[in-house]
Design an enzyme around this catalytic site. Structure first.
Site, PDB file in Angstrom:
ATOM      1  N   ASP A   1      65.793  12.235  23.787  1.00 18.31           N
ATOM      2  CA  ASP A   1      64.547  12.374  23.053  1.00 18.31           C
ATOM      3  C   ASP A   1      63.838  13.653  23.513  1.00 18.31           C
ATOM      4  O   ASP A   1      64.219  14.256  24.525  1.00 18.31           O
ATOM      5  CB  ASP A   1      63.686  11.132  23.347  1.00 18.31           C
ATOM      6  CG  ASP A   1      62.317  11.193  22.725  1.00 18.31           C
ATOM      7  OD1 ASP A   1      62.223  11.491  21.524  1.00 18.31           O
ATOM      8  OD2 ASP A   1      61.336  10.942  23.448  1.00 18.31           O
TER       9      ASP A   1
ATOM     10  N   ASP B   1      59.741  14.418  22.957  1.00 17.70           N
ATOM     11  CA  ASP B   1      58.383  14.134  23.421  1.00 17.70           C
ATOM     12  C   ASP B   1      58.369  12.987  24.418  1.00 17.70           C
ATOM     13  O   ASP B   1      58.897  11.909  24.162  1.00 17.70           O
ATOM     14  CB  ASP B   1      57.482  13.786  22.235  1.00 17.70           C
ATOM     15  CG  ASP B   1      57.196  14.986  21.356  1.00 17.70           C
ATOM     16  OD1 ASP B   1      56.857  16.041  21.909  1.00 17.70           O
ATOM     17  OD2 ASP B   1      57.307  14.860  20.125  1.00 17.70           O
TER      18      ASP B   1
ATOM     19  N   LYS C   1      67.221   5.654  15.180  1.00 22.70           N
ATOM     20  CA  LYS C   1      68.030   6.622  15.932  1.00 22.70           C
ATOM     21  C   LYS C   1      69.439   6.099  16.217  1.00 22.70           C
ATOM     22  O   LYS C   1      70.377   6.884  16.351  1.00 22.70           O
ATOM     23  CB  LYS C   1      67.337   6.983  17.241  1.00 22.70           C
ATOM     24  CG  LYS C   1      66.102   7.848  17.094  1.00 22.70           C
ATOM     25  CD  LYS C   1      65.565   8.239  18.467  1.00 22.70           C
ATOM     26  CE  LYS C   1      64.310   9.066  18.385  1.00 22.70           C
ATOM     27  NZ  LYS C   1      63.815   9.458  19.731  1.00 22.70           N
TER      28      LYS C   1
ATOM     29  N   ASP D   1      61.729   7.446  25.723  1.00 24.20           N
ATOM     30  CA  ASP D   1      60.474   6.924  26.257  1.00 24.20           C
ATOM     31  C   ASP D   1      59.703   6.012  25.319  1.00 24.20           C
ATOM     32  O   ASP D   1      58.629   5.532  25.680  1.00 24.20           O
ATOM     33  CB  ASP D   1      59.548   8.098  26.614  1.00 24.20           C
ATOM     34  CG  ASP D   1      58.905   8.704  25.371  1.00 24.20           C
ATOM     35  OD1 ASP D   1      59.644   9.076  24.424  1.00 24.20           O
ATOM     36  OD2 ASP D   1      57.666   8.777  25.323  1.00 24.20           O
TER      37      ASP D   1
ATOM     38  N   ASP E   1      63.144   4.633  20.500  1.00 26.12           N
ATOM     39  CA  ASP E   1      64.388   4.798  21.264  1.00 26.12           C
ATOM     40  C   ASP E   1      65.046   3.458  21.576  1.00 26.12           C
ATOM     41  O   ASP E   1      66.176   3.435  22.071  1.00 26.12           O
ATOM     42  CB  ASP E   1      64.113   5.534  22.583  1.00 26.12           C
ATOM     43  CG  ASP E   1      63.635   6.952  22.378  1.00 26.12           C
ATOM     44  OD1 ASP E   1      64.311   7.693  21.647  1.00 26.12           O
ATOM     45  OD2 ASP E   1      62.574   7.307  22.925  1.00 26.12           O
TER      46      ASP E   1
END
Length: 226
Positions: A8, A10, A152, A175, A179
């Site tokens: 990821d 951010d 994802k 995070d 995810d």
């Protein structure tokens, strides 16, 4: 064996102020297996990151709505962009804003979903999205209006096949709740210490370090000599 990596942006490759932590650049550049950048950001952002890193462009953008592998020379689109646009229009008609200003760089190049600022009201957004058969995901940086069939993990299935790997061969680092499905599909998964509850619950390991410190910790655990 060094596993292929899916990361990821951010909250994972960044500092708390959302800027990229420069310490992550060389470890990604020198990783001895394919690296996929998986993000909720619009398609151009992860492409640009790969360009500046000097790695092959392999991206899952817009929470799985866009998948691109440079070597395959084809972009795969998923989701319901018309539905997301209809939700945004109805949200505005109800007196709310997307929250990014007139230029709206967050959505300007977004192709499969709509992102709404987290300082805008969530409850009416969720109600409108549900009427259109869509879901709202809170990434900690924005509310994303997207198809519930897109995430994802499905993006990883697509890009992994193009790279000649199984999704279970990948290690994932992230995070946020966007995810969580990725963590369940990857072979190994790491939530950085600043991760939200959904990501922490889905991950195999929660790092001691937060943000980029946690990402670098995950790489060290995957490949101690990296």
């Amino acid at each position: 064996m060094v596993p292929p990596l899916v990361a990821d942006i951010d909250g994972t490759l960044t500092r708390p102020d959302k800027s990229i932590d420069l310490r992550v650049l060389d470890p990604i550049r020198t990783w001895e297996a394919p690296v996929v950048i998986a993000t909720g950001k619009a398609f151009p952002y992860p492409v640009a990151l790969c360009e500046f890193l000097g790695i092959e462009i392999a991206v899952i953008a817009e929470n799985g709505g866009v998948v691109f592998l440079e070597a395959a020379d084809e972009v795969a689109y998923n989701g319901d962009p018309e539905g997301a646009a209809a939700v945004a229009a109805e949200y505005r008609e109800a007196g709310h804003e997307l929250g990014w200003g007139a230029v709206d760089p967050v959505n300007r190049w977004r192709e499969t979903e709509v992102a709404v600022s987290r300082d805008q009201p969530l409850e009416p957004l969720v109600e409108i999205a549900e009427r259109h058969g869509l879901a709202v995901v809170d990434t900690g940086y924005a509310y994303h209006v997207k198809s519930p069939a897109v995430d994802k993990s499905r993006g990883l299935e697509a890009v992994a096949g193009l790279l000649g790997h199984e999704p279970s061969e990948f290690a994932a680092v992230g995070d946020s709740e966007n995810d969580a499905e990725l963590f369940e599909r990857a072979g190994r998964s790491f939530a950085v210490a600043n991760a939200d509850g959904a990501a922490r619950a889905a991950a195999d390991t929660v790092t001691d370090g937060s943000f980029a410190d946690g990402f670098l910790e995950a790489l060290e655990r995957l490949h101690p000599s990296a």
